[in-house]
Structure formats: structure tokens, C-alpha cells
Design a protein around this motif. Structure first.
Motif, PDB file in Angstrom:
ATOM      1  N   THR A 203       0.830  -1.208   0.000  1.00 22.06           N
ATOM      2  CA  THR A 203       0.000   0.000   0.000  1.00 22.06           C
ATOM      3  C   THR A 203       0.864   1.259   0.000  1.00 22.06           C
ATOM      4  N   ALA A 204       1.869   1.282   0.856  1.00 23.49           N
ATOM      5  CA  ALA A 204       2.741   2.457   0.950  1.00 23.49           C
ATOM      6  C   ALA A 204       3.461   2.710  -0.371  1.00 23.49           C
ATOM      7  N   PHE A 205       3.903   1.643  -1.022  1.00 23.98           N
ATOM      8  CA  PHE A 205       4.600   1.797  -2.298  1.00 23.98           C
ATOM      9  C   PHE A 205       3.664   2.359  -3.366  1.00 23.98           C
ATOM     10  N   LEU A 206       2.460   1.802  -3.468  1.00 25.55           N
ATOM     11  CA  LEU A 206       1.520   2.234  -4.509  1.00 25.55           C
ATOM     12  C   LEU A 206       1.030   3.663  -4.272  1.00 25.55           C
ATOM     13  N   LYS A 207       0.984   4.085  -3.027  1.00 30.38           N
ATOM     14  CA  LYS A 207       0.523   5.446  -2.741  1.00 30.38           C
ATOM     15  C   LYS A 207       1.513   6.501  -3.238  1.00 30.38           C
ATOM     16  N   THR A 208       2.756   6.094  -3.507  1.00 30.83           N
ATOM     17  CA  THR A 208       3.726   7.052  -4.039  1.00 30.83           C
ATOM     18  C   THR A 208       3.552   7.254  -5.546  1.00 30.83           C
ATOM     19  N   MET A 209       2.708   6.443  -6.183  1.00 31.28           N
ATOM     20  CA  MET A 209       2.486   6.576  -7.625  1.00 31.28           C
ATOM     21  C   MET A 209       1.719   7.855  -7.924  1.00 31.28           C
ATOM     22  N   PRO A 210       2.220   8.701  -8.814  1.00 34.44           N
ATOM     23  CA  PRO A 210       1.529   9.959  -9.126  1.00 34.44           C
ATOM     24  C   PRO A 210       0.188   9.714  -9.828  1.00 34.44           C
ATOM     25  N   LYS A 211      -0.696  10.710  -9.748  1.00 34.83           N
ATOM     26  CA  LYS A 211      -2.041  10.582 -10.310  1.00 34.83           C
ATOM     27  C   LYS A 211      -2.016  10.368 -11.822  1.00 34.83           C
ATOM     28  N   ARG A 212      -1.034  10.968 -12.495  1.00 33.97           N
ATOM     29  CA  ARG A 212      -0.981  10.825 -13.955  1.00 33.97           C
ATOM     30  C   ARG A 212      -0.796   9.366 -14.365  1.00 33.97           C
ATOM     31  N   LEU A 213      -0.071   8.590 -13.538  1.00 33.23           N
ATOM     32  CA  LEU A 213       0.137   7.180 -13.831  1.00 33.23           C
ATOM     33  C   LEU A 213      -1.044   6.329 -13.376  1.00 33.23           C
ATOM     34  N   ARG A 214      -1.683   6.727 -12.281  1.00 35.69           N
ATOM     35  CA  ARG A 214      -2.851   5.971 -11.819  1.00 35.69           C
ATOM     36  C   ARG A 214      -3.942   5.968 -12.877  1.00 35.69           C
ATOM     37  N   ARG A 215      -4.031   7.076 -13.620  1.00 37.21           N
ATOM     38  CA  ARG A 215      -5.061   7.168 -14.663  1.00 37.21           C
ATOM     39  C   ARG A 215      -4.771   6.241 -15.837  1.00 37.21           C
ATOM     40  N   THR A 216      -3.533   5.734 -15.936  1.00 36.94           N
ATOM     41  CA  THR A 216      -3.179   4.848 -17.050  1.00 36.94           C
ATOM     42  C   THR A 216      -3.320   3.366 -16.683  1.00 36.94           C
ATOM     43  N   ILE A 217      -3.727   3.055 -15.452  1.00 36.89           N
ATOM     44  CA  ILE A 217      -3.868   1.659 -15.025  1.00 36.89           C
ATOM     45  C   ILE A 217      -5.181   1.097 -15.560  1.00 36.89           C
ATOM     46  N   SER A 218      -5.112   0.039 -16.336  1.00 41.62           N
ATOM     47  CA  SER A 218      -6.314  -0.603 -16.866  1.00 41.62           C
ATOM     48  C   SER A 218      -6.904  -1.579 -15.860  1.00 41.62           C
ATOM     49  N   ALA A 219      -6.039  -2.266 -15.102  1.00 38.19           N
ATOM     50  CA  ALA A 219      -6.485  -3.220 -14.081  1.00 38.19           C
ATOM     51  C   ALA A 219      -5.286  -3.625 -13.243  1.00 38.19           C
ATOM     52  N   VAL A 220      -5.568  -4.223 -12.094  1.00 41.23           N
ATOM     53  CA  VAL A 220      -4.525  -4.791 -11.239  1.00 41.23           C
ATOM     54  C   VAL A 220      -4.661  -6.305 -11.298  1.00 41.23           C
ATOM     55  N   CYS A 221      -3.575  -6.990 -11.657  1.00 41.86           N
ATOM     56  CA  CYS A 221      -3.577  -8.445 -11.760  1.00 41.86           C
ATOM     57  C   CYS A 221      -2.719  -9.024 -10.637  1.00 41.86           C
ATOM     58  N   THR A 222      -3.308  -9.906  -9.834  1.00 44.24           N
ATOM     59  CA  THR A 222      -2.589 -10.476  -8.706  1.00 44.24           C
ATOM     60  C   THR A 222      -3.122 -11.864  -8.404  1.00 44.24           C
ATOM     61  N   ASP A 223      -2.584 -12.502  -7.364  1.00 46.44           N
ATOM     62  CA  ASP A 223      -3.118 -13.785  -6.948  1.00 46.44           C
ATOM     63  C   ASP A 223      -4.272 -13.538  -5.968  1.00 46.44           C
ATOM     64  N   MET A 224      -4.683 -14.557  -5.256  1.00 50.35           N
ATOM     65  CA  MET A 224      -5.836 -14.412  -4.371  1.00 50.35           C
ATOM     66  C   MET A 224      -5.456 -13.996  -2.951  1.00 50.35           C
ATOM     67  N   TYR A 225      -4.228 -13.536  -2.773  1.00 51.43           N
ATOM     68  CA  TYR A 225      -3.776 -13.084  -1.463  1.00 51.43           C
ATOM     69  C   TYR A 225      -4.468 -11.767  -1.125  1.00 51.43           C
ATOM     70  N   GLU A 226      -5.218 -11.754  -0.018  1.00 47.40           N
ATOM     71  CA  GLU A 226      -6.011 -10.576   0.345  1.00 47.40           C
ATOM     72  C   GLU A 226      -5.152  -9.349   0.616  1.00 47.40           C
ATOM     73  N   GLY A 227      -3.921  -9.569   1.078  1.00 48.60           N
ATOM     74  CA  GLY A 227      -3.042  -8.437   1.340  1.00 48.60           C
ATOM     75  C   GLY A 227      -2.771  -7.625   0.083  1.00 48.60           C
ATOM     76  N   PHE A 228      -2.575  -8.295  -1.053  1.00 48.94           N
ATOM     77  CA  PHE A 228      -2.340  -7.593  -2.320  1.00 48.94           C
ATOM     78  C   PHE A 228      -3.631  -6.927  -2.819  1.00 48.94           C
ATOM     79  N   ILE A 229      -4.730  -7.669  -2.752  1.00 51.71           N
ATOM     80  CA  ILE A 229      -6.001  -7.151  -3.257  1.00 51.71           C
ATOM     81  C   ILE A 229      -6.430  -5.922  -2.458  1.00 51.71           C
TER      82      ILE A 229
END
Length: 301
Positions: A203-229
């Protein structure tokens, strides 16, 4: 393109995927390895002490680094970096030119190191070491080198599909690192490697991502680990869809398939005679080979 004449090759800068270099020569050695000798096209060498331009002062020792394979063959790049001498610093400090596509004293180019880390997704250190003809210690060293807490987002233009995957560094699924990647069309770019797999770290790492890049995310792909989701949703919001990696979906299907097959075998052993059961064995073997959720299919999915 590659044109072969005896052991001489014609490797271009575009094929290497490295800018600010000129290919001096390329050949294939007796072991079938491709050796490419290059030189930097950057003339300026800033002084390591004062930052001012230096005057030419010969060259340093040859650096040889493993690069991405070409046509399936191990590829190595050799460069003899220029050296510069500062006329403004006391003692005439000398500086060795440093390019942005490799780290000083590294045995691998940055592109190859990222390739090795991405290869670990859905694999193991031992498997990657065998595939890449490296020692397990070398693979571990590459991972350790790329563990970060922040990233220079200015160098990233687009995210596309954001991947969050875990790598187990030891047997028994202990001692994890988390690999974050960006996939745009056919290109996969490594964003960072995080120590551990805790939700707070992701969470802390992703929060450093600027808004301009967040707008380019089409989806988040991960496993079924709730911590990542939950970490992705907390950092990026609820509007970005979270999808489950098909590798992990296939694992669940395979687990169910194996359980059904075992229970049916036990039932048939009880209900059929020995002779009838033996006649069924070839058909059972064919069924197992055609299992659509085998581990081989999982790794290629």
C-alpha cells in the motif's frame, strides 16, 4: 538482424535495445555465446568530485556483462569505458565514464537483471538459475540488488496492467519478496521489488504513484492473497478493477481435478474386478496426460 559469416555476426544497436552506444564488433565464440563489443557515443565525462567536464585520459579496464539472449543464445556485452581527468580538482582527479544501462562492477546489464527478476514470477530461484545458467547465489544477489522502497516515477510513461506477484526465496514458501510490474501491450516493465509481502508495504509503495500514472492503469492483476487485493484497493481506489492471475485460477482447477480423479479411482477399485480395473488403466493414463490444468500448462499460461 543477425547475419552469420563463420563466427562473425552483425549485431545492431537496435537489436541490443541500448541507446548511446556504437557496436564495434560482434561474434560467436566456441561455446556458442554471442560477444558484442561496444563503445559509448557520449563524449562528456563529468568529474566524480566537482561535476565539471574532464579532458580525455585513456580508458579503464574491459567490462563484460551478460545481456538479454539473442536468438536463444547467451549474449555478453563488452565495453572499455573512457576515463577523464579533471583540471580543476587538486591532484587531477580521474573519473571512469558510467553509462545508464549497467551498474559499476556488475556482471549483468540492467535489462538482464530485470529479465531475471521477472522470470522468477510463478517460478523458483533454482529453476531460473538452471534456465539462465547462473548460480542460485547470483539470482539471489540480483533480487537483493533490486529491492527498493521507492521508484523514480518520472521514468515511467504508462502502467497499463499492474501486476503484483510474490516470490518465495526459500523452500516451504518462506522469506518473500513482492514484484510489481507494468504491462503495456507486449512489453513488461519492472517497477520495483519490495521486501516481504505485507499489505502495508504494498500500500505504501503504490501510494507514491503519481495521479498521472494511476489514470493509465487498466487493471490490477494479482493472486488471491487478500493483502495484495486490499492493498491495491486502498492505495488506488475502488474504480480500478482487480483481476486474479489465470495461473492461480488454473491451480485451483487442477487441485479440484486431481481430487476428483483420486476419488473416482478409489471408487472404481472397489466396484470393479481386478481385471476390469486393469483394462481401464490405459484410458486413465490418457486422461491424466490430457489434463487441461497440468502444471506445464499453468507455467505457459
Amino acid at each position: 538482424m543477425i547475419s552469420q559469416n563463420t563466427n562473425k555476426l552483425n549485431i545492431t544497436e537496435e537489436l541490443l535495445g541500448i541507446s548511446d552506444i556504437r557496436v564495434v564488433s560482434s561474434e560467436m565464440d566456441r561455446n556458442g555465446h554471442i560477444i558484442v563489443r561496444v563503445e559509448s557515443t557520449v563524449e562528456k565525462i563529468p568529474c566524480r568530485q566537482c561535476g565539471k567536464s574532464t579532458r580525455p585520459h585513456g580508458r579503464s579496464v574491459i567490462c563484460r556483462m551478460k545481456h538479454l539472449p539473442i536468438c536463444g543464445r547467451p549474449t555478453f556485452i563488452e565495453i572499455t569505458p573512457r576515463r577523464g581527468k579533471c583540471e580543476d580538482c587538486d591532484g587531477g582527479a580521474t573519473t571512469t565514464q558510467q553509462a545508464n544501462w549497467y551498474e559499476r562492477n556488475s556482471e549483468y546489464t540492467k535489462a538482464y537483471e530485470k529479465h531475471a527478476v521477472i522470470s522468477l514470477i510463478h517460478s523458483t530461484i533454482a529453476d531460473v538459475a538452471i534456465k539462465e545458467d547462473l548460480s542460485c547465489a547470483a539470482v539471489q544477489g540480483i533480487i537483493d540488488w533490486h529491492v527498493v522502497t521507492e521508484v523514480n516515477w518520472d521514468q515511467i510513461k504508462k502502467i497499463g496492467l499492474l501486476g503484483i506477484d510474490e516470490i518465495s526465496l526459500k523452500k516451504g514458501f518462506r522469506d518473500f519478496v513482492t514484484v510489481l510490474t507494468a504491462k503495456t501491450e507486449a512489453e513488461v516493465q519492472m517497477l520495483g521489488v519490495l521486501k516481504g509481502r505485507e499489505k502495508a508495504t504494498v500500500t505504501a509503495f503504490l501510494k507514491t504513484m503519481p495521479k498521472r500514472l494511476r489514470r493509465t492503469i487498466s487493471a490490477v492483476c494479482t493472486d488471491m492473497y487478500e493483502g495484495f487485493i486490499n492493498g491495491a484497493r486502498e492505495a488506488l481506489g475502488q474504480d480500478i478493477p482487480v483481476i486474479i492471475d489465470r495461473f492461480h485460477v488454473a491451480q485451483l482447477y487442477r487441485k479440484g481435478f486431481v481430487q476428483i480423479r483420486k476419488s473416482e479411482l478409489k471408487r472404481l477399485q472397489k466396484e470393479l474386478s481386478r481385471e476390469e480395473y486393469q483394462r481401464l488403466k490405459p484410458a486413465i493414463a490418457v486422461l491424466c496426460r490430457k489434463n487441461p490444468f497440468s502444471s506445464a500448462d499453468e507455467k505457459s499460461s
